[in-house]
Scaffold this motif. Structure first.
Motif, PDB file in Angstrom:
ATOM      1  N   ASP A 212       0.840  -1.190   0.000  1.00 26.21           N
ATOM      2  CA  ASP A 212       0.000   0.000   0.000  1.00 26.21           C
ATOM      3  C   ASP A 212       0.881   1.247   0.000  1.00 26.21           C
ATOM      4  O   ASP A 212       1.519   1.579   0.999  1.00 26.21           O
ATOM      5  CB  ASP A 212      -0.909  -0.014   1.229  1.00 26.21           C
ATOM      6  N   ASP A 213       0.886   1.943  -1.127  1.00 24.12           N
ATOM      7  CA  ASP A 213       1.734   3.129  -1.256  1.00 24.12           C
ATOM      8  C   ASP A 213       1.320   4.257  -0.314  1.00 24.12           C
ATOM      9  O   ASP A 213       2.114   5.145  -0.013  1.00 24.12           O
ATOM     10  CB  ASP A 213       1.708   3.645  -2.701  1.00 24.12           C
ATOM     11  N   SER A 214       0.072   4.232   0.154  1.00 22.90           N
ATOM     12  CA  SER A 214      -0.404   5.296   1.036  1.00 22.90           C
ATOM     13  C   SER A 214      -0.155   4.993   2.507  1.00 22.90           C
ATOM     14  O   SER A 214      -0.455   5.819   3.369  1.00 22.90           O
ATOM     15  CB  SER A 214      -1.905   5.527   0.817  1.00 22.90           C
ATOM     16  N   TRP A 215       0.377   3.804   2.796  1.00 19.43           N
ATOM     17  CA  TRP A 215       0.620   3.397   4.190  1.00 19.43           C
ATOM     18  C   TRP A 215       2.136   3.338   4.391  1.00 19.43           C
ATOM     19  O   TRP A 215       2.820   2.529   3.770  1.00 19.43           O
ATOM     20  CB  TRP A 215      -0.013   2.032   4.458  1.00 19.43           C
ATOM     21  N   ASP A 216       2.659   4.194   5.247  1.00 15.47           N
ATOM     22  CA  ASP A 216       4.109   4.316   5.447  1.00 15.47           C
ATOM     23  C   ASP A 216       4.607   3.175   6.342  1.00 15.47           C
ATOM     24  O   ASP A 216       4.639   3.285   7.566  1.00 15.47           O
ATOM     25  CB  ASP A 216       4.434   5.671   6.068  1.00 15.47           C
TER      26      ASP A 216
ATOM     27  N   VAL B 123     -11.210  -7.623  -4.463  1.00 11.06           N
ATOM     28  CA  VAL B 123      -9.764  -7.756  -4.638  1.00 11.06           C
ATOM     29  C   VAL B 123      -9.256  -6.906  -5.795  1.00 11.06           C
ATOM     30  O   VAL B 123      -8.297  -6.130  -5.648  1.00 11.06           O
ATOM     31  CB  VAL B 123      -9.388  -9.243  -4.856  1.00 11.06           C
ATOM     32  N   ARG B 124      -9.862  -7.049  -6.947  1.00 13.76           N
ATOM     33  CA  ARG B 124      -9.339  -6.357  -8.136  1.00 13.76           C
ATOM     34  C   ARG B 124      -9.387  -4.838  -7.957  1.00 13.76           C
ATOM     35  O   ARG B 124      -8.462  -4.126  -8.367  1.00 13.76           O
ATOM     36  CB  ARG B 124     -10.117  -6.778  -9.373  1.00 13.76           C
ATOM     37  N   ILE B 125     -10.435  -4.335  -7.343  1.00 12.00           N
ATOM     38  CA  ILE B 125     -10.538  -2.886  -7.127  1.00 12.00           C
ATOM     39  C   ILE B 125      -9.484  -2.419  -6.139  1.00 12.00           C
ATOM     40  O   ILE B 125      -8.809  -1.400  -6.356  1.00 12.00           O
ATOM     41  CB  ILE B 125     -11.957  -2.525  -6.648  1.00 12.00           C
ATOM     42  N   SER B 126      -9.304  -3.161  -5.040  1.00  9.07           N
ATOM     43  CA  SER B 126      -8.304  -2.775  -4.034  1.00  9.07           C
ATOM     44  C   SER B 126      -6.907  -2.783  -4.622  1.00  9.07           C
ATOM     45  O   SER B 126      -6.123  -1.845  -4.412  1.00  9.07           O
ATOM     46  CB  SER B 126      -8.386  -3.712  -2.825  1.00  9.07           C
TER      47      SER B 126
END
Length: 645
Positions: free
Chosen positions: A382-386, A539-542
């Motif tokens: 997840d690019d938004s989770w550091d 899944v595919r959307i996430s």
């Protein structure tokens, strides 16, 4: 006379058990003392029913912290260092060939004697037709139940030991000694025999239990089909299907015990057969009303937030007895003890001296990290989770109030996670909904505080979390911590198979049986139903919107990883991961990672939220299968040991 003839097998069965499973040198000297008991057991229906329940009594103690190897034998939960728990000894690498831990082959060191159970099942099947005051349909039903139990006990042994000794029937009294020294059967033959017993039993079982007060927990067609699906999935999995690690593993006469070919149509055919069995079980369960559980509050005068409702969907799918999702629950194994082990001491600070809660089931940080971010993808994807700042200390605000205590310093690890994270886990600063506090917007909700000097800290060295986390999922939200040392648990029978388990097995089988877009699409339908119940997008959307690997669901290997992780998260703490990492042959990787937790000796948040080594876990190829007690090997010249032992 007929009864006595049948009961003449009892003496040789006792002899057989002694030589094959017990190591008795003078096995032929055993004198049967239970012929009269067996005589009377089948003279009347009431006595035969008691024998039926004896056959049920060998069911493994799934909810017992000391009776289920899958609870502490892998890495889902860790215990205090001084624990004498038998399965925990397996997790720490202490398994042995002299009196092995969790020895179901002989019924010692934490396990029931499943071969004794199989023997009693055979006695029942040999004699049930002799009971005079029963209808034939009732005899058929009871026989079907016992055939199922016999199949399940064999299956439980196969998962532990691989190729086993099959006990198709009890031997006659005049059987020669060599006939008693039975070798192990090839593993495919073992699975075929188990499936044949299930197929024999199916038609005589009821569709559903009609008298729930007296018969809940008895075997039905839905249970039978669901177990068959699980058996065939296990047979198709990497540990048993073309495993090259067991090349040359054979009986003394040269009979190979494993098919070690790693590819070809036969391997795929096993997966296709497993997929068909899963779909048959799902369709039948749907037809009689089984469905994924959704919580419908019946007692609260206050409307709950959507976040709390989702958590209750997840917790109560396990804890709400006989809910629509539970296909098979073990009424001989209730949850009171495991709820105590999952509840922190000092959870309710007003009753902090209460010792009715043990709070010793401690998930390690590697398990904590398996749960997704709030976007439904792994943290590191997840690019938004550091991910690199996951140990940083933060104070939650009003928007996190349903999950985290406002203003209480806790780790970033606990922020912006998926709903199953908050439903499954108790942790420092985390809200613990229920336990007498049911207004999720109220100011009196319980929360965990477990840094040094706080109510849930490691005050009692035999009853604390070694990692700083607890398995909240297993605790019914209406269990109440009381005065003194009381803990009024809302008891439930342990769910052995629930519908979510079947959905994930079916998704796995579809993906393994065919590397096609059609198979992946159908597999994702079932995974997405579980994700929807857990408040996540498909899944595919996430993956498309949040993952740095957006094409992962489009490949067989990528979807395999997703399905396995979904299975691990959805069935966390239910005793499934232990068997899954073995049948997937990923235990060598998963169980060689260190067990870590927070620094429990620290009082400040900055000091507490540092990763600390709890145990350096090890696992080798030999650990996939249990050792057979060396006494059995010495007593039976045709019995060979598992590789590496």
């Amino acid at each position: 006379m007929k009864i006595k003839i049948k009961n003449r097998t009892i003496s040789v069965v006792m002899a057989f058990t002694a030589i094959l499973f017990g190591g008795c040198d003078k096995f032929l000297d055993v004198t049967p003392d239970n012929v009269a008991t067996i005589d009377y057991a089948f003279r009347l229906r009431t006595a035969a029913e008691s024998f039926l329940f004896t056959c049920y009594s060998y069911m493994p103690s799934h909810a017992a912290t000391g009776g289920n190897p899958a609870l502490f034998g892998a890495d889902e939960c860790w215990l205090v260092p001084t624990s004498g728990n038998q399965s925990f000894a397996i997790a720490r690498g202490y398994q042995r060939v002299v009196n092995p831990y969790m020895n179901a082959w002989q019924g010692t060191a934490g396990c029931k004697d499943l071969y004794q159970g199989i023997r009693d099942c055979n006695v029942f099947l040999e004699n049930i037709d002799l009971v005079p005051d029963m209808t034939q349909s009732e005899k058929n039903r009871w026989s079907a139940e016992v055939k199922f139990l016999k199949a399940y006990y064999h299956f439980y042994l196969v998962r532990m030991y691989g190729p086993i000794v099959l006990i198709r029937e009890n031997l006659p009294v005049d059987a020669p000694p060599d006939a008693v020294r039975i070798p192990r059967s090839p593993v495919d033959e073992c699975f075929d025999y188990i499936v044949s017993l299930l197929d024999e039993a199916y038609s005589d079982l009821p569709e559903r239990i009609s008298n729930e007060v007296q018969e809940s927990g008895r075997i039905t067609q839905a249970i039978n089909l669901s177990l068959k699906a699980k058996v065939l999935i296990t047979a198709a999995s990497d540990l048993f299907n073309g495993n090259p690690d067991y090349k040359g593993f054979a009986n003394r006469d040269g009979t190979l015990l494993f098919d070690t070919e790693t590819g070809g149509n036969e391997k795929l055919l096993k997966w296709q057969k497993a997929a068909e069995a899963c779909k048959a079980a799902i369709d039948f369960c749907h037809s009689i009303g089984h469905q994924l559980y959704y919580y419908r509050p019946a007692f609260s005068s206050t409307a709950l937030t959507d976040s709390t409702l989702i958590q209750m969907n997840i917790r109560n799918a396990v804890c709400e007895k006989w809910n629509s999702e539970v296909i098979w629950a073990n009424t001989n194994s209730m949850s009171g003890g495991i709820q105590s082990a999952s509840t922190p001491r000092g959870l309710d600070p007003v009753l902090s001296s209460n010792t009715g809660t043990q709070g010793s089931m401690a998930p390690p940080l590697k398990i904590i990290e398996m749960f997704y971010s709030e976007n439904g993808v792994p943290l590191q994807e997840d690019d938004s989770w550091d991910y690199n700042s996951r140990f940083r200390v933060m104070a939650p605000g009003e928007s996190e109030a349903v999950y985290l205590k406002q203003g209480y310093l806790t780790a970033k690890m606990n922020f912006h996670r998926e709903p199953r994270y908050y439903a499954d886990l108790g942790f420092d600063g985390g809200i613990w909904y229920g336990q007498g506090h049911y207004d999720d917007k109220g100011s009196d909700l319980l929360y965990v505080s477990c840094k040094r000097g706080q109510p849930a800290a490691a005050i009692n060295l035999a009853a604390y979390s070694t990692t700083g986390y607890w398995s909240k999922k297993l605790v019914h939200f209406q269990s109440i911590i009381g005065a003194g040392n009381t803990y009024a648990t809302e008891n439930y029978p342990w769910p052995i198979i629930r519908l979510a388990d079947l959905y994930l097995l079916y998704a796995e089988a579809l993906n393994e049986a065919s590397d096609s877009e059609a198979a992946r699409s159908e597999a994702l339908e079932y995974v997405d139903m579980i994700r929807q119940r857990a408040g996540l997008q498909p899944v595919r959307i996430s993956w498309l919107n949040y993952s740095n690997n957006p094409n992962k669901p489009a490949s067989q290997a990528g979807l395999r990883e997703i399905i396995r992780r979904e299975r691990t998260i959805e069935l966390m703490f239910e005793g499934q991961r232990f068997w899954d990492v073995r049948r997937w042959k990923t235990a060598v990787e998963e169980l060689n990672r260190p067990i870590t937790g927070w620094d429990l000796d620290q009082e400040t948040a900055e000091g507490y939220y540092r990763e600390r080594l709890v145990y350096e876990q090890t696992f080798t190829t030999r650990d996939y299968l249990w050792p057979i007690n060396e006494d059995c090997i010495l007593s039976n010249s045709n019995l060979i040991q598992n590789p590496g032992w």
